[in-house]
Design a protein around this motif. Sequence first.
Motif, PDB file in Angstrom:
ATOM      1  N   LEU A  89       0.814  -1.225   0.000  1.00  0.00           N
ATOM      2  CA  LEU A  89       0.000   0.000   0.000  1.00  0.00           C
ATOM      3  C   LEU A  89       0.848   1.276   0.000  1.00  0.00           C
ATOM      4  CD1 LEU A  89      -2.746  -1.162   2.543  1.00  0.00           C
ATOM      5  CD2 LEU A  89      -2.992  -0.884   0.056  1.00  0.00           C
ATOM      6  N   ARG A  90       2.166   1.070  -0.086  1.00  0.00           N
ATOM      7  CA  ARG A  90       3.102   2.205  -0.120  1.00  0.00           C
ATOM      8  C   ARG A  90       3.095   3.029   1.164  1.00  0.00           C
ATOM      9  NH1 ARG A  90       4.065  -0.598  -3.734  1.00  0.00           N
ATOM     10  NH2 ARG A  90       4.994  -0.129  -5.755  1.00  0.00           N
ATOM     11  N   ARG A  91       2.650   2.391   2.256  1.00  0.00           N
ATOM     12  CA  ARG A  91       2.741   3.095   3.546  1.00  0.00           C
ATOM     13  C   ARG A  91       4.139   2.949   4.108  1.00  0.00           C
ATOM     14  NH1 ARG A  91      -2.466   0.328   5.660  1.00  0.00           N
ATOM     15  NH2 ARG A  91      -4.074   1.569   4.628  1.00  0.00           N
ATOM     16  N   LYS A  92       4.810   1.943   3.614  1.00  0.00           N
ATOM     17  CA  LYS A  92       6.171   1.670   4.063  1.00  0.00           C
ATOM     18  C   LYS A  92       6.997   1.294   2.853  1.00  0.00           C
ATOM     19  CE  LYS A  92       6.241  -0.417   8.598  1.00  0.00           C
ATOM     20  NZ  LYS A  92       6.325   0.614   9.460  1.00  0.00           N
ATOM     21  N   ASP A  93       8.315   1.417   2.975  1.00  0.00           N
ATOM     22  CA  ASP A  93       9.168   0.939   1.890  1.00  0.00           C
ATOM     23  C   ASP A  93       9.906  -0.311   2.369  1.00  0.00           C
ATOM     24  OD1 ASP A  93      12.180   1.688   2.684  1.00  0.00           O
ATOM     25  OD2 ASP A  93      10.751   3.156   3.526  1.00  0.00           O
ATOM     26  N   PRO A  94      10.301  -1.190   1.462  1.00  0.00           N
ATOM     27  CA  PRO A  94      10.944  -2.447   1.867  1.00  0.00           C
ATOM     28  C   PRO A  94      12.281  -2.227   2.564  1.00  0.00           C
ATOM     29  CG  PRO A  94      10.899  -2.244  -0.550  1.00  0.00           C
ATOM     30  CD  PRO A  94      10.088  -1.123   0.000  1.00  0.00           C
ATOM     31  N   TYR A  95      12.908  -1.078   2.298  1.00  0.00           N
ATOM     32  CA  TYR A  95      14.239  -0.839   2.866  1.00  0.00           C
ATOM     33  C   TYR A  95      14.155  -0.595   4.362  1.00  0.00           C
ATOM     34  CZ  TYR A  95      14.369  -0.277  -2.099  1.00  0.00           C
ATOM     35  OH  TYR A  95      14.190  -0.514  -3.429  1.00  0.00           O
ATOM     36  N   SER A  96      13.264   0.315   4.776  1.00  0.00           N
ATOM     37  CA  SER A  96      13.142   0.535   6.223  1.00  0.00           C
ATOM     38  C   SER A  96      12.479  -0.659   6.889  1.00  0.00           C
ATOM     39  CB  SER A  96      12.355   1.805   6.553  1.00  0.00           C
ATOM     40  OG  SER A  96      12.038   2.527   5.416  1.00  0.00           O
ATOM     41  N   ALA A  97      11.594  -1.328   6.173  1.00  0.00           N
ATOM     42  CA  ALA A  97      10.914  -2.486   6.769  1.00  0.00           C
ATOM     43  C   ALA A  97      11.925  -3.575   7.125  1.00  0.00           C
ATOM     44  CB  ALA A  97       9.863  -3.023   5.806  1.00  0.00           C
ATOM     45  N   ALA A  98      12.902  -3.789   6.244  1.00  0.00           N
ATOM     46  CA  ALA A  98      13.926  -4.812   6.506  1.00  0.00           C
ATOM     47  C   ALA A  98      14.695  -4.471   7.774  1.00  0.00           C
ATOM     48  CB  ALA A  98      14.875  -4.924   5.325  1.00  0.00           C
ATOM     49  N   THR A  99      15.058  -3.198   7.914  1.00  0.00           N
ATOM     50  CA  THR A  99      15.775  -2.777   9.119  1.00  0.00           C
ATOM     51  C   THR A  99      14.906  -2.994  10.357  1.00  0.00           C
ATOM     52  OG1 THR A  99      16.784  -1.087   7.730  1.00  0.00           O
ATOM     53  CG2 THR A  99      17.146  -0.883  10.086  1.00  0.00           C
ATOM     54  N   GLU A 100      13.621  -2.655  10.230  1.00  0.00           N
ATOM     55  CA  GLU A 100      12.698  -2.846  11.355  1.00  0.00           C
ATOM     56  C   GLU A 100      12.631  -4.300  11.801  1.00  0.00           C
ATOM     57  OE1 GLU A 100       8.657  -1.325  10.880  1.00  0.00           O
ATOM     58  OE2 GLU A 100       9.571   0.494  10.032  1.00  0.00           O
ATOM     59  N   VAL A 101      12.574  -5.181  10.817  1.00  0.00           N
ATOM     60  CA  VAL A 101      12.501  -6.613  11.124  1.00  0.00           C
ATOM     61  C   VAL A 101      13.715  -7.014  11.957  1.00  0.00           C
ATOM     62  CG1 VAL A 101      12.691  -8.935  10.132  1.00  0.00           C
ATOM     63  CG2 VAL A 101      11.077  -7.295   9.155  1.00  0.00           C
ATOM     64  N   LEU A 102      14.878  -6.571  11.522  1.00  0.00           N
ATOM     65  CA  LEU A 102      16.102  -6.947  12.233  1.00  0.00           C
ATOM     66  C   LEU A 102      16.170  -6.294  13.606  1.00  0.00           C
ATOM     67  CD1 LEU A 102      18.700  -7.035   9.325  1.00  0.00           C
ATOM     68  CD2 LEU A 102      17.598  -8.940  10.463  1.00  0.00           C
ATOM     69  N   GLU A 103      15.653  -5.077  13.712  1.00  0.00           N
ATOM     70  CA  GLU A 103      15.624  -4.423  15.023  1.00  0.00           C
ATOM     71  C   GLU A 103      14.717  -5.197  15.978  1.00  0.00           C
ATOM     72  OE1 GLU A 103      16.636   0.210  13.847  1.00  0.00           O
ATOM     73  OE2 GLU A 103      14.531  -0.447  14.001  1.00  0.00           O
ATOM     74  N   GLU A 104      13.613  -5.635  15.435  1.00  0.00           N
ATOM     75  CA  GLU A 104      12.625  -6.381  16.223  1.00  0.00           C
ATOM     76  C   GLU A 104      13.218  -7.643  16.860  1.00  0.00           C
ATOM     77  OE1 GLU A 104       8.467  -6.142  17.186  1.00  0.00           O
ATOM     78  OE2 GLU A 104       9.484  -4.923  15.687  1.00  0.00           O
ATOM     79  N   ILE A 105      14.088  -8.337  16.120  1.00  0.00           N
ATOM     80  CA  ILE A 105      14.697  -9.537  16.704  1.00  0.00           C
ATOM     81  C   ILE A 105      16.032  -9.206  17.393  1.00  0.00           C
ATOM     82  CG2 ILE A 105      13.572 -11.137  15.081  1.00  0.00           C
ATOM     83  CD1 ILE A 105      16.383 -11.345  13.687  1.00  0.00           C
ATOM     84  N   ASN A 106      16.262  -7.907  17.538  1.00  0.00           N
ATOM     85  CA  ASN A 106      17.449  -7.430  18.252  1.00  0.00           C
ATOM     86  C   ASN A 106      18.764  -7.844  17.575  1.00  0.00           C
ATOM     87  OD1 ASN A 106      18.459  -5.880  20.282  1.00  0.00           O
ATOM     88  ND2 ASN A 106      18.699  -7.597  21.723  1.00  0.00           N
ATOM     89  N   PHE A 107      18.713  -7.867  16.274  1.00  0.00           N
ATOM     90  CA  PHE A 107      19.880  -8.272  15.493  1.00  0.00           C
ATOM     91  C   PHE A 107      21.076  -7.344  15.698  1.00  0.00           C
ATOM     92  CE2 PHE A 107      22.292  -7.858  11.475  1.00  0.00           C
ATOM     93  CZ  PHE A 107      22.751  -9.156  11.324  1.00  0.00           C
ATOM     94  N   PHE A 108      20.778  -6.052  15.844  1.00  0.00           N
ATOM     95  CA  PHE A 108      21.872  -5.084  15.961  1.00  0.00           C
ATOM     96  C   PHE A 108      22.399  -4.958  17.386  1.00  0.00           C
ATOM     97  CE2 PHE A 108      19.215  -3.574  12.354  1.00  0.00           C
ATOM     98  CZ  PHE A 108      20.135  -3.829  11.343  1.00  0.00           C
ATOM     99  N   GLY A 109      21.845  -5.760  18.283  1.00  0.00           N
ATOM    100  CA  GLY A 109      22.301  -5.714  19.686  1.00  0.00           C
ATOM    101  C   GLY A 109      21.625  -4.585  20.452  1.00  0.00           C
ATOM    102  N   GLY A 110      21.759  -4.623  21.792  1.00  0.00           N
ATOM    103  CA  GLY A 110      21.036  -3.691  22.648  1.00  0.00           C
ATOM    104  C   GLY A 110      21.432  -2.233  22.474  1.00  0.00           C
TER     105      GLY A 110
END
Length: 317
Positions: free
Chosen positions: A294-315
């Motif tokens: 729906l173009r409310r989000k772009d895949p680039y920021s969404a990918a980062t969000e996904v990784l943040e959600e699983i704490n990929f980048f560390g605390g």
Amino acid sequence: MQQLVSDLVQGNRRAAARLISQIENDDPEKRELLKDLYPYTGNAYVIGITGVPGSGKSSLVDCLLQRIRSDGLKVGVIGVDPTSPFSGGAILGDRIRMQEHALDQDIFIRSMGTRGSLGGLARATREAVQVFDAFGKDIVLIETVGVGQSEVDIAKTADTTMVVLTPAGGDSVQTIKAGIMEIADIFVVNKSDLPGKEKAVTEINLMLDMKETGGWRPPVQSTVSMRGEGIEELWNSLNEHRRYLEESGRLQEIRKERVRRELTEQVEYLVKDRIWNQVKDQISLDNLVENIVLRRKDPYSAATEVLEEINFFGGGQ
Ligand SMILES: Nc1nc2c(ncn2[C@@H]2O[C@H](COP(=O)(O)OP(=O)(O)OP(=O)(O)O)[C@@H](O)[C@H]2O)c(=O)[nH]1
Ligand SMILES: [Mg+2]
């Protein structure tokens, strides 16, 4: 060490067959098994045979098998068919002479189909070579059908690659277009009983004249695999190429390169596996997908969000 691996190392054919099936089916146990058998690998010399369909690759393999056996070497054959989902007997086992060879205890023949993806097939081939290697084969022949990217990938597993052409129908020109040229260490013009043999040999040589061939200029061998002609010369060329690789230090280089690729691939595999397992447990991607559509989000920021959600980048992030 697991029983299956110790059986394999002791030369048990059924263990070899089972291991290769597990590799093909991408069995979860596979990694542990490959880990155990790895110390027993590193001895086999791998020869790739590729070329246009019907050019006589299997009949050449057949002739080479006899030749190699007469030197007392143990040999394995892997038939890879990227166009077929079938495995087991698909491209090699149904040939009568191959079946005769299959009775020889020191020959082991196995075909592999795609099952999963093409990329998966290149990996499965590499893993199957390791099984053959630990099984004690001195030489492993890999036959691949066709001339495309999958063959190029599979060729990376071979120490020496031969490309098989025929005098008929401008095969050589087509093949060169497909970029197979770069992977050939030896060219074979098979079916040299048919008209046009000289022309084909000349064409390939002319092409080689225009290329920078470095320390090794691929020889062009004519064969009539149907009658076993030219096999001795071909076997000599194969051994010469092997000697060249060994003496120039190239063999060590290409094997090191292969190990580097394998290591990279394994790291990527583990990372991916781990990430997707976590993502699967913690996040529903449907919502995100919907929002991106729906173009409310772009895949680039969404990918980062996904990784943040699983704490990929560390605390600390
Ligand atoms: N005239 C002639 N025919 C040959 C020769 N070698 C093989 N053939 C024939 O060519 C056909 C294909 O031979 P294969 O050895 O199955 O060829 P292939 O490249 O393995 O074929 P695919 O695996 O299907 O790509 C068979 O009918 C063989 O009898 C040869 O030296 N001369
Ligand atoms: Mg074949």
